[in-house]
Design a protein around this motif. Structure first.
Motif, PDB file in Angstrom:
ATOM      1  N   ARG A 123      32.386   5.333 -18.628  1.00  0.00           N
ATOM      2  CA  ARG A 123      31.693   5.837 -19.812  1.00  0.00           C
ATOM      3  C   ARG A 123      31.821   4.787 -20.916  1.00  0.00           C
ATOM      4  O   ARG A 123      32.926   4.373 -21.251  1.00  0.00           O
ATOM      5  CB  ARG A 123      32.308   7.157 -20.258  1.00  0.00           C
ATOM      6  CG  ARG A 123      31.685   7.712 -21.526  1.00  0.00           C
ATOM      7  CD  ARG A 123      32.212   9.088 -21.862  1.00  0.00           C
ATOM      8  NE  ARG A 123      31.707  10.017 -20.851  1.00  0.00           N
ATOM      9  CZ  ARG A 123      32.458  10.918 -20.232  1.00  0.00           C
ATOM     10  NH1 ARG A 123      33.736  11.031 -20.501  1.00  0.00           N
ATOM     11  NH2 ARG A 123      31.930  11.722 -19.340  1.00  0.00           N
ATOM     12  N   THR A 181      36.978   5.162 -19.811  1.00  0.00           N
ATOM     13  CA  THR A 181      36.174   5.207 -21.028  1.00  0.00           C
ATOM     14  C   THR A 181      36.443   3.994 -21.900  1.00  0.00           C
ATOM     15  O   THR A 181      37.600   3.679 -22.200  1.00  0.00           O
ATOM     16  CB  THR A 181      36.491   6.487 -21.834  1.00  0.00           C
ATOM     17  OG1 THR A 181      36.237   7.621 -21.001  1.00  0.00           O
ATOM     18  CG2 THR A 181      35.639   6.575 -23.088  1.00  0.00           C
ATOM     19  N   PRO A 236      25.786   1.379 -24.485  1.00  0.00           N
ATOM     20  CA  PRO A 236      26.570   2.325 -25.286  1.00  0.00           C
ATOM     21  C   PRO A 236      25.978   3.733 -25.205  1.00  0.00           C
ATOM     22  O   PRO A 236      24.760   3.904 -25.196  1.00  0.00           O
ATOM     23  CB  PRO A 236      26.454   1.781 -26.711  1.00  0.00           C
ATOM     24  CG  PRO A 236      26.106   0.345 -26.552  1.00  0.00           C
ATOM     25  CD  PRO A 236      25.295   0.260 -25.292  1.00  0.00           C
ATOM     26  N   GLY A 237      26.861   4.714 -25.097  1.00  0.00           N
ATOM     27  CA  GLY A 237      26.421   6.106 -25.018  1.00  0.00           C
ATOM     28  C   GLY A 237      25.990   6.546 -23.636  1.00  0.00           C
ATOM     29  O   GLY A 237      25.486   7.658 -23.474  1.00  0.00           O
ATOM     30  N   ASN A 283      36.299   3.049 -25.484  1.00  0.00           N
ATOM     31  CA  ASN A 283      36.296   3.810 -26.733  1.00  0.00           C
ATOM     32  C   ASN A 283      35.519   3.084 -27.827  1.00  0.00           C
ATOM     33  O   ASN A 283      35.145   1.923 -27.675  1.00  0.00           O
ATOM     34  CB  ASN A 283      37.734   4.082 -27.174  1.00  0.00           C
ATOM     35  CG  ASN A 283      38.472   4.911 -26.138  1.00  0.00           C
ATOM     36  OD1 ASN A 283      38.015   5.976 -25.758  1.00  0.00           O
ATOM     37  ND2 ASN A 283      39.582   4.399 -25.662  1.00  0.00           N
ATOM     38  N   SER A 284      35.310   3.763 -28.940  1.00  0.00           N
ATOM     39  CA  SER A 284      34.503   3.223 -30.040  1.00  0.00           C
ATOM     40  C   SER A 284      35.071   1.938 -30.630  1.00  0.00           C
ATOM     41  O   SER A 284      34.335   1.141 -31.201  1.00  0.00           O
ATOM     42  CB  SER A 284      34.337   4.270 -31.144  1.00  0.00           C
ATOM     43  OG  SER A 284      35.602   4.640 -31.662  1.00  0.00           O
ATOM     44  N   ASN A 303      31.538   4.223 -24.630  1.00  0.00           N
ATOM     45  CA  ASN A 303      31.447   4.693 -26.005  1.00  0.00           C
ATOM     46  C   ASN A 303      31.726   3.540 -26.964  1.00  0.00           C
ATOM     47  O   ASN A 303      32.041   3.756 -28.128  1.00  0.00           O
ATOM     48  CB  ASN A 303      32.449   5.833 -26.260  1.00  0.00           C
ATOM     49  CG  ASN A 303      32.094   7.084 -25.506  1.00  0.00           C
ATOM     50  OD1 ASN A 303      30.938   7.325 -25.175  1.00  0.00           O
ATOM     51  ND2 ASN A 303      33.083   7.895 -25.195  1.00  0.00           N
ATOM     52  N   THR A 352      26.797   6.449 -19.114  1.00  0.00           N
ATOM     53  CA  THR A 352      27.815   6.351 -18.073  1.00  0.00           C
ATOM     54  C   THR A 352      27.200   5.721 -16.840  1.00  0.00           C
ATOM     55  O   THR A 352      25.987   5.773 -16.620  1.00  0.00           O
ATOM     56  CB  THR A 352      28.375   7.732 -17.694  1.00  0.00           C
ATOM     57  OG1 THR A 352      27.303   8.572 -17.274  1.00  0.00           O
ATOM     58  CG2 THR A 352      29.088   8.383 -18.860  1.00  0.00           C
TER      59      THR A 352
END
Length: 113
Positions: free
Chosen positions: A31, A99, A57-58, A101-102, A33, A60
């Motif tokens: 994912r 994931t 981005p955003g 992350n941001s 993000n 999967t």
């Protein structure tokens, strides 16, 4: 006697339901993000290398299955100079989500099948 038979049947039913996985390989979904497009190189525990490119981005990736053991993810994020290397000790009968992350760090979570 009927109650004992009922309890035994219920016990075995619960036992069979909880044994849904018999040593199956783990699966991983990626994912993103993070801040930009990611290209991921995956080194599996059996020595194979796979590439998962253009994870926007955003979004999967598709779920992939790998051999259990140490799986190394080298993640190149567009606009970030150094790749992020993340190691996942993956066990059989688990589905993992890795994931980005941001802040472009990497975490994972796993759920037993």
């Amino acid at each position: 006697m009927k109650y004992i038979a009922l309890i035994i049947v219920l016990f075995f039913s619960l036992f069979l339901v909880s044994c849904g996985c018999d040593g199956e390989d783990p699966s991983v979904i990626l994912r993103n993000n993070g801040t930009d497009k990611a290209d991921i190189q995956v080194k599996t525990s059996d020595g194979n290398t796979e590439n998962i490119n253009n994870v926007m981005p955003g979004t999967t990736s598709e779920r992939r299955t790998f051999k259990a053991g140490n799986i190394e993810f080298t993640i190149n994020i567009q606009g970030v100079n150094d790749p992020v290397v993340y190691n996942l000790q993956a066990g059989t009968c688990y589905d993992y989500t890795v994931t980005i992350n941001s802040n472009n760090t990497v975490t994972s979570s796993g759920e037993e099948r």
